[in-house]
Design an enzyme around this catalytic site. Structure first.
Site, PDB file in Angstrom:
ATOM      1  N   LYS A   1      -0.539  -1.766  11.100  1.00 44.73           N
ATOM      2  CA  LYS A   1       0.001  -1.151  10.236  1.00 44.73           C
ATOM      3  C   LYS A   1      -0.396  -1.697   8.652  1.00 44.73           C
ATOM      4  O   LYS A   1      -0.571  -0.522   7.763  1.00 44.73           O
ATOM      5  CB  LYS A   1       1.623  -1.718  10.250  1.00 44.73           C
ATOM      6  CG  LYS A   1       2.524  -1.326   9.168  1.00 44.73           C
ATOM      7  CD  LYS A   1       2.586   0.656   8.710  1.00 44.73           C
ATOM      8  CE  LYS A   1       3.100   0.635   7.272  1.00 44.73           C
ATOM      9  NZ  LYS A   1       3.599   1.985   7.339  1.00 44.73           N
TER      10      LYS A   1
ATOM     11  N   LYS B   1      -8.304  11.157  -4.110  1.00 47.12           N
ATOM     12  CA  LYS B   1      -7.754  11.717  -5.406  1.00 47.12           C
ATOM     13  C   LYS B   1      -7.846  10.653  -6.229  1.00 47.12           C
ATOM     14  O   LYS B   1      -7.106   9.984  -6.245  1.00 47.12           O
ATOM     15  CB  LYS B   1      -6.538  12.355  -5.149  1.00 47.12           C
ATOM     16  CG  LYS B   1      -6.656  13.854  -4.652  1.00 47.12           C
ATOM     17  CD  LYS B   1      -5.619  14.726  -4.804  1.00 47.12           C
ATOM     18  CE  LYS B   1      -5.215  15.515  -3.685  1.00 47.12           C
ATOM     19  NZ  LYS B   1      -3.761  15.214  -2.953  1.00 47.12           N
TER      20      LYS B   1
ATOM     21  N   CYS C   1       5.373   0.890  -0.752  1.00 47.32           N
ATOM     22  CA  CYS C   1       4.491   0.755   0.528  1.00 47.32           C
ATOM     23  C   CYS C   1       3.332   0.079   0.012  1.00 47.32           C
ATOM     24  O   CYS C   1       2.915  -1.274   0.280  1.00 47.32           O
ATOM     25  CB  CYS C   1       4.328   1.522   1.635  1.00 47.32           C
ATOM     26  SG  CYS C   1       5.876   2.240   1.901  1.00 47.32           S
TER      27      CYS C   1
HETATM   28  C1  UGA Z   1       2.376   5.235   2.640  1.00 47.66           C
HETATM   29  C2  UGA Z   1       1.382   5.720   3.827  1.00 47.66           C
HETATM   30  O1  UGA Z   1       0.666   6.808   3.252  1.00 47.66           O
HETATM   31  C3  UGA Z   1       2.118   6.024   5.015  1.00 47.66           C
HETATM   32  O2  UGA Z   1       1.219   6.169   6.062  1.00 47.66           O
HETATM   33  C4  UGA Z   1       3.193   4.839   5.345  1.00 47.66           C
HETATM   34  O3  UGA Z   1       3.766   4.961   6.581  1.00 47.66           O
HETATM   35  C5  UGA Z   1       3.976   4.328   4.065  1.00 47.66           C
HETATM   36  O4  UGA Z   1       3.076   4.138   2.947  1.00 47.66           O
HETATM   37  C6  UGA Z   1       4.746   2.956   4.406  1.00 47.66           C
HETATM   38  O5  UGA Z   1       4.006   2.119   4.835  1.00 47.66           O
HETATM   39  O6  UGA Z   1       5.744   3.380   4.601  1.00 47.66           O
HETATM   40  P1  UGA Z   1       3.700   6.706   0.855  1.00 47.66           P
HETATM   41  O7  UGA Z   1       3.767   5.280   0.141  1.00 47.66           O
HETATM   42  O8  UGA Z   1       5.048   7.515   0.979  1.00 47.66           O
HETATM   43  O9  UGA Z   1       3.179   6.316   2.257  1.00 47.66           O
HETATM   44  O10 UGA Z   1       3.122   7.706   0.161  1.00 47.66           O
HETATM   45  P2  UGA Z   1       1.422   8.094  -0.151  1.00 47.66           P
HETATM   46  O11 UGA Z   1       1.297   9.643   0.057  1.00 47.66           O
HETATM   47  O12 UGA Z   1       0.659   7.399   0.783  1.00 47.66           O
HETATM   48  O13 UGA Z   1       0.994   7.689  -1.528  1.00 47.66           O
HETATM   49  C7  UGA Z   1       0.737   6.453  -2.177  1.00 47.66           C
HETATM   50  C8  UGA Z   1       0.489   6.504  -3.477  1.00 47.66           C
HETATM   51  O14 UGA Z   1      -1.053   6.831  -3.511  1.00 47.66           O
HETATM   52  C9  UGA Z   1       1.004   7.543  -4.323  1.00 47.66           C
HETATM   53  O15 UGA Z   1       1.228   6.859  -5.505  1.00 47.66           O
HETATM   54  C10 UGA Z   1       0.076   8.691  -4.465  1.00 47.66           C
HETATM   55  O16 UGA Z   1       0.191   9.451  -5.536  1.00 47.66           O
HETATM   56  C11 UGA Z   1      -1.292   7.650  -4.619  1.00 47.66           C
HETATM   57  N1  UGA Z   1      -2.327   8.551  -3.880  1.00 47.66           N
HETATM   58  C12 UGA Z   1      -2.461   9.219  -2.772  1.00 47.66           C
HETATM   59  C13 UGA Z   1      -3.421   8.759  -4.821  1.00 47.66           C
HETATM   60  O17 UGA Z   1      -3.556   8.049  -6.248  1.00 47.66           O
HETATM   61  N2  UGA Z   1      -4.666   9.333  -4.477  1.00 47.66           N
HETATM   62  C14 UGA Z   1      -4.820   9.775  -3.195  1.00 47.66           C
HETATM   63  O18 UGA Z   1      -5.768  10.562  -2.830  1.00 47.66           O
HETATM   64  C15 UGA Z   1      -3.346   9.890  -2.329  1.00 47.66           C
END
Ligand code: UGA
Length: 426
Positions: A204, A251, A260
């Site tokens: 994880k 991105k 998280c």
């Molecule tokens: C993350 C993980 O993706 C999940 O698999 C995991 O279960 C979860 O944490 C957790 O541990 O509970 P989450 O925090 O909900 O999920 O959101 P994400 O979609 O992963 O985005 C996290 C951050 O990264 C956001 O601020 C998002 O904007 C940023 N991000 C994401 C980027 O800046 N660039 C990207 O290409 C993708």
């Protein structure tokens, strides 16, 4: 099966409802009266697309009920999922206070064999600790097994992710518990990884940290691309099409936030340090992420000739990403704080998040951008992608757009007379 879910946040509520969909009978246990009352009435206490409909369906069908009564909930259920929060301690490690208190309640009310599953993100060794805590506070030795079964769902797409996982990880040394868990997940068409609890817990942290690393990599690369006038979106596309790399989490933007990644990367760094094997690569990931809003502010200052003093800045988006009302570790809030230090005047908007006591928050975008010297996109909400730019330009004092998420079309905006600055979105 009869399943108890302890902790009714994003992970607990979604997990419970997925189990209802699979035909199981679920009880949600939480100590927060407010949350229990809302959930029992079919209302979510947080924003998550699609989840409230499912909640209301299963509450009405009596497939799920919510309670504060630990004794009864633990006595009546033999499969117990721990889904409580594991916030960050001052030193970066995960705080296990809530997990420990659940373990203690289980040991007090345990009346027969139980399988106890940790779904919360917890440090390596926590399943063993839970076993120890329960044994220590048990009056008579009733058998039980502890399983690590981490969750990989994302906020904003929790339902989709929980129903369509890439894999299911089951960490246990007990054959009985392993059989039960495999039966529980038998209808999920994805690989099941069986391992021991410690490896499961590490999977994880390793997964979240790897994704955070991809983001910091592309963000740092974007700074170089910016200097060289290269479009980082093209670079992400060209790199991501390599199957060994993959297109996701490349991105560039204002850095990762949420409940998280920031917490989990720090926790893994801490675990590594405690074991005398520092993860310098992750230390850099954090450093880059913390520098990203600062980098963006510097670009804004540059555009205004070095200074943001008294500039009216309209910030669009408070959530840490689209489709959630969560602002924990949101890059947007970080940027707002920095703008205030620069003595800019900040007006904010978000389609879902209401910041309590935030006097400069406006319900509509037009009011937010009125008289602004610049508009900053901080969250990738769909509704910010296709705005009536001609109209907004007339309302603004100066036509500056800073796109912290690279979601807008630079060409279109420039043809309308905007001065556009993205994150290496050339
Ligand atoms: C993350 C993980 O993706 C999940 O698999 C995991 O279960 C979860 O944490 C957790 O541990 O509970 P989450 O925090 O909900 O999920 O959101 P994400 O979609 O992963 O985005 C996290 C951050 O990264 C956001 O601020 C998002 O904007 C940023 N991000 C994401 C980027 O800046 N660039 C990207 O290409 C993708």
């Amino acid at each position: 099966m009869k399943i108890l879910i302890v902790g009714t946040g994003y992970v607990g509520t979604t997990t419970g409802l997925i189990f209802c969909e699979m035909g199981h009978q679920v009880t949600g246990l939480d100590l927060d009266d407010h949350k229990i009352k809302a959930l029992q009435a079919g209302k979510l206490h947080f924003y998550e697309p699609g989840l409230e409909d499912l909640l209301s369906k299963h509450v009405t069908a009596q497939n799920i009920m919510f309670t504060k009564n630990s004794k009864r909930a633990i006595e009546e259920n033999d499969l117990i999922f721990i889904c409580v929060g594991t916030p960050q301690c001052d030193d970066g490690s995960a705080d296990l206070t809530y997990v420990k208190s659940v373990a203690e309640s289980i040991s007090i009310y345990m009346n027969r064999y139980k399988v106890i599953v940790t779904k919360s993100t917890v440090p390596v060794g926590t399943a063993n600790l839970v076993t120890k805590w329960i044994k220590e506070s048990q009056d008579e030795q009733i058998p039980f097994d502890v399983v690590s079964n981490p969750e990989f769902l994302r906020e904003g797409s929790a339902l989709h992710d929980a129903l369509n996982p890439d894999r299911i990880v089951i960490g246990t040394t007990s054959e009985t518990a392993s059989k039960l868990m495999k039966e529980l997940y038998q209808n999920f068409p994805c690989p099941i990884i069986e391992t021991n609890p410690k490896a499961s817990e590490m999977i994880k942290y390793a997964a979240n940290s790897f994704l955070a690393m991809k983001i910091s990599y592309i963000n740092e690369l974007a700074r170089v691309c910016d200097d060289l006038k290269i479009n980082v979106k093209d670079v992400s596309k060209g790199v991501g099409l390599d199957h060994r790399i993959g297109p996701h989490f490349l991105k560039a933007g204002m850095g990762y936030g949420g409940s998280c990644f920031p917490k989990d990367v720090n926790a893994l760094i801490q675990i590594a340090k405690e074991n005398g094997k520092p993860l310098s690569i992750l230390e850099s990931v954090v450093q880059v992420n913390e520098g990203q809003p600062r980098y963006f502010i510097d670009k804004m200052k540059q555009a205004f000739g070095g200074d943001l003093k008294n500039k009216i800045i309209a910030v669009l988006g408070l959530a840490f990403k689209a489709n959630t009302d969560d602002t924990r570790e949101s890059p947007s809030l970080n940027l707002i704080d920095r703008l205030k230090v620069e003595q800019a005047k900040v007006k904010v908007h978000d389609p879902i998040v209401k910041m309590a006591g935030h006097s400069d928050q406006f319900p509509v975008i037009e009011e937010t951008v009125a008289d602004a010297d610049a508009l900053v996109i901080c969250t990738d909400w769909d509704e910010y992608k296709n705005l009536d730019w001609e109209r907004l330009k007339l309302l603004m004092n100066q036509p500056y757009i800073f796109d912290g998420r690279n979601i807008l079309d630079k060409g279109i905006l420039e043809s309308l007379g905007f001065h556009y600055v993205g994150v290496a979105n050339h």
